[in-house]
Write an enzyme that holds these catalytic residues in place. Structure first.
Site, PDB file in Angstrom:
ATOM      1  N   ASN A 114       0.832  -1.206   0.000  1.00 25.70           N
ATOM      2  CA  ASN A 114       0.000   0.000   0.000  1.00 25.70           C
ATOM      3  C   ASN A 114       0.860   1.247   0.000  1.00 25.70           C
ATOM      4  OD1 ASN A 114      -0.493   1.941   2.523  1.00 25.70           O
ATOM      5  ND2 ASN A 114       0.240  -0.043   3.291  1.00 25.70           N
ATOM      6  N   PHE A 118      -1.691   8.244   4.307  1.00 23.74           N
ATOM      7  CA  PHE A 118      -2.478   8.867   5.398  1.00 23.74           C
ATOM      8  C   PHE A 118      -3.722   9.598   4.879  1.00 23.74           C
ATOM      9  CE2 PHE A 118       1.623   9.613   8.114  1.00 23.74           C
ATOM     10  CZ  PHE A 118       1.688   8.261   8.395  1.00 23.74           C
ATOM     11  N   SER A 178       5.884   5.302   8.536  1.00 22.19           N
ATOM     12  CA  SER A 178       5.217   4.984   7.270  1.00 22.19           C
ATOM     13  C   SER A 178       6.150   5.333   6.115  1.00 22.19           C
ATOM     14  CB  SER A 178       3.919   5.777   7.140  1.00 22.19           C
ATOM     15  OG  SER A 178       3.497   5.720   5.794  1.00 22.19           O
ATOM     16  N   ASN A 180       5.146   5.982   3.220  1.00 21.03           N
ATOM     17  CA  ASN A 180       4.341   6.637   2.189  1.00 21.03           C
ATOM     18  C   ASN A 180       4.162   8.138   2.354  1.00 21.03           C
ATOM     19  OD1 ASN A 180       3.954   4.113   0.941  1.00 21.03           O
ATOM     20  ND2 ASN A 180       2.388   3.629   2.476  1.00 21.03           N
ATOM     21  N   THR A 181       4.804   8.724   3.355  1.00 24.94           N
ATOM     22  CA  THR A 181       4.836  10.182   3.485  1.00 24.94           C
ATOM     23  C   THR A 181       6.299  10.589   3.296  1.00 24.94           C
ATOM     24  OG1 THR A 181       2.941  10.282   4.980  1.00 24.94           O
ATOM     25  CG2 THR A 181       4.475  12.134   5.078  1.00 24.94           C
ATOM     26  N   LYS A 222       5.847   3.907  16.902  1.00 20.42           N
ATOM     27  CA  LYS A 222       5.824   2.780  15.972  1.00 20.42           C
ATOM     28  C   LYS A 222       7.014   2.866  15.018  1.00 20.42           C
ATOM     29  CE  LYS A 222       2.843   0.267  12.807  1.00 20.42           C
ATOM     30  NZ  LYS A 222       1.461   0.113  12.358  1.00 20.42           N
ATOM     31  N   ASN A 251       6.094  -1.414  11.296  1.00 22.72           N
ATOM     32  CA  ASN A 251       5.323  -0.879  10.184  1.00 22.72           C
ATOM     33  C   ASN A 251       5.662  -1.687   8.919  1.00 22.72           C
ATOM     34  OD1 ASN A 251       3.726   0.933   8.623  1.00 22.72           O
ATOM     35  ND2 ASN A 251       4.191   2.555  10.089  1.00 22.72           N
TER      36      ASN A 251
HETATM   37  C1  FMN Z   1      -3.596  -0.650   3.684  1.00 23.88           C
HETATM   38  C2  FMN Z   1      -2.720  -0.422   4.877  1.00 23.88           C
HETATM   39  C3  FMN Z   1      -2.736   0.812   5.506  1.00 23.88           C
HETATM   40  C4  FMN Z   1      -1.936   1.046   6.622  1.00 23.88           C
HETATM   41  N1  FMN Z   1      -1.997   2.271   7.245  1.00 23.88           N
HETATM   42  C5  FMN Z   1      -1.269   2.463   8.369  1.00 23.88           C
HETATM   43  C6  FMN Z   1      -1.365   3.684   9.074  1.00 23.88           C
HETATM   44  O1  FMN Z   1      -2.133   4.584   8.723  1.00 23.88           O
HETATM   45  N2  FMN Z   1      -0.605   3.834  10.185  1.00 23.88           N
HETATM   46  C7  FMN Z   1       0.254   2.859  10.638  1.00 23.88           C
HETATM   47  O2  FMN Z   1       0.906   3.043  11.663  1.00 23.88           O
HETATM   48  N3  FMN Z   1       0.340   1.681   9.978  1.00 23.88           N
HETATM   49  C8  FMN Z   1      -0.394   1.461   8.880  1.00 23.88           C
HETATM   50  N4  FMN Z   1      -0.304   0.264   8.243  1.00 23.88           N
HETATM   51  C9  FMN Z   1       0.645  -0.771   8.733  1.00 23.88           C
HETATM   52  C10 FMN Z   1      -0.037  -1.755   9.662  1.00 23.88           C
HETATM   53  O3  FMN Z   1      -0.554  -1.119  10.802  1.00 23.88           O
HETATM   54  C11 FMN Z   1       0.958  -2.853  10.095  1.00 23.88           C
HETATM   55  O4  FMN Z   1       2.014  -2.260  10.823  1.00 23.88           O
HETATM   56  C12 FMN Z   1       1.549  -3.605   8.906  1.00 23.88           C
HETATM   57  O5  FMN Z   1       0.592  -3.815   7.914  1.00 23.88           O
HETATM   58  C13 FMN Z   1       2.131  -4.958   9.327  1.00 23.88           C
HETATM   59  O6  FMN Z   1       1.147  -5.792   9.897  1.00 23.88           O
HETATM   60  P1  FMN Z   1       0.383  -6.942   9.047  1.00 23.88           P
HETATM   61  O7  FMN Z   1       1.436  -7.768   8.376  1.00 23.88           O
HETATM   62  O8  FMN Z   1      -0.430  -7.680  10.059  1.00 23.88           O
HETATM   63  O9  FMN Z   1      -0.453  -6.229   8.047  1.00 23.88           O
HETATM   64  C14 FMN Z   1      -1.091   0.008   7.120  1.00 23.88           C
HETATM   65  C15 FMN Z   1      -1.097  -1.237   6.481  1.00 23.88           C
HETATM   66  C16 FMN Z   1      -1.897  -1.472   5.384  1.00 23.88           C
HETATM   67  C17 FMN Z   1      -1.876  -2.831   4.735  1.00 23.88           C
END
Ligand code: FMN
Length: 370
Positions: A114, A118, A178, A180-181, A222, A251
């Protein structure tokens, strides 16, 4: 089962973000109906109450940040049995996020990529909504930097978000990881992180005095899985100096080296953070590393590639005392929290531990090296 055989094939025919919005809107539609239909079926916890940084959790499995960025479906999500929900990431200024498409499935790898960036309605709208609809579980709020604010002014931007979400949050997670910023992850550099956290803790103390609260709001950070050993060491020193309540790892990663999906396909998806199964080993290793660096004295939230109770057990034995899931929820469906909790209890007993707390970090030395 019903999810994997029926609902998931339908949802996976839709573009990933459309499926996400559909699921979130369905959950937000009638929270009372969801709660009545589900009753306590998903909420039974085999662990009793867990105390972490001054808060009480009904079970260790939480929903990771990014799933419900604007806090629109918190009550229904709590009814699915999450021990806690980290809502957000919210920013002080509302923002649309990156251009679509910005979410991609890699089913062969049980992963997602992704670059959402934000997308959210802003901290104020979030706080207003949550005041009316509180979930029946611990609520963390993740805050990040607004895209329009230059990195040099990040501290002020985080401070403004912090003050706005303070009244509705049980804890605040500072998202500096993140991918993505633009340049956000630079805030993980020790001197920048120290300045940010010191400012937040000062504001935290001022707000506590104003509100007549005896304790600070738990503040967590985080982290990215893409940092090196020296960086983790410095971050832990900052976290201890700034009396953080805990650390969250990890993350999403920018690493693409562990994928089965055709590399041309992966390249076509473009930039973004990878989550899910390919992240598990690294995230578990980061937790073990942080556990060793903190000598088990700071609560750690383990997140990254948890799909099963066995994955959860690895994270617990690496040193996590709470867990979060995101991609596992998409692939395994709404029974995932219940399945993990029930089977994790069995694994813990079979290893001869009398409680979850006793098992935390039992393999940290071994797993930090893998
Ligand atoms: C579509 C998407 C959006 C995410 N948005 C955020 C976010 O806004 N803030 C954040 O701290 N992590 C965000 N994450 C990261 C997740 O919170 C998590 O740290 C990461 O996906 C690893 O866990 P997982 O393997 O269980 O998905 C996002 C992940 C995905 C897939």
């Amino acid at each position: 089962m019903l999810y994997r055989s029926l609902l998931r094939p339908l949802l996976f025919r839709l573009p990933p973000e459309t499926a996400h919005e559909l699921a979130l809107h369905s959950l937000s539609f009638a929270p009372n109906l969801t709660k009545t239909l589900l009753g306590d079926r998903f909420k039974r916890s085999p662990f009793g109450k867990l105390r972490r940084f001054g808060l009480t959790f009904s079970n260790p499995v939480g929903l990771a940040a990014g799933f419900d960025k604007d806090g629109v479906a918190l009550e229904s999500l709590a009814a699915l049995g999450f021990g806690f929900i980290e809502a957000g990431t919210v920013t002080y200024h509302p923002q649309p996020g990156n251009k679509r498409p910005r979410l991609f499935r890699l089913p062969q790898d049980k992963a997602l990529i992704n670059r959402a960036g934000f997308n959210n309605h802003g901290a104020a709208a979030f706080a207003q909504r949550v005041k009316r609809n509180r979930p029946d579980c611990v609520l963390g709020v993740s805050i990040g930097k607004s895209k329009v604010v230059p990195l040099a002014d990040a501290v002020d931007d985080y401070l403004k978000s912090f003050a706005v979400v303070y009244p509705v949050a049980d804890y605040v997670a500072v998202n500096v990881s993140s991918p993505n910023t633009p340049r956000l992850r630079e805030l993980q550099q020790a001197h920048q992180l120290e300045e940010l956290l010191q400012a937040l803790q000062t504001r935290n103390a001022e707000l506590a005095a104003q509100e007549g609260r005896s304790a600070l709001l738990p503040l967590l950070v985080k982290l990215s899985p893409d940092l090196g050993q020296e960086e983790f060491k410095e971050i832990v020193e900052v976290a201890q100096r700034q009396r953080l309540a805990g650390l969250i790892a990890a993350n999403t990663t920018t690493d693409r080296s562990r994928l089965q999906t055709d590399s041309r396909q992966v390249e076509a998806y473009g930039a973004g953070g990878l989550s899910g199964a390919p992240l598990k080993q690294r995230a578990t290793q980061v937790i073990a590393n942080l556990y060793n660096l903190t000598q088990g004295a700071m609560p750690l939230i383990g997140v990254g590639g948890i799909f099963t109770a066995e994955d959860a057990w690895e994270m617990i034995s690496a040193g996590a005392s709470l867990l979060q899931i995101y991609t596992g929820f998409i692939y395994e469906g709404p029974t995932i929290t219940r399945d993990i909790n029930e089977n994790l209890r069995r694994i813990i007993s079979s290893k001869g531990f009398v409680s979850l707390d006793e098992a935390v970090g039992c393999r940290a030395k071994e797993l930090a090296g893998c």
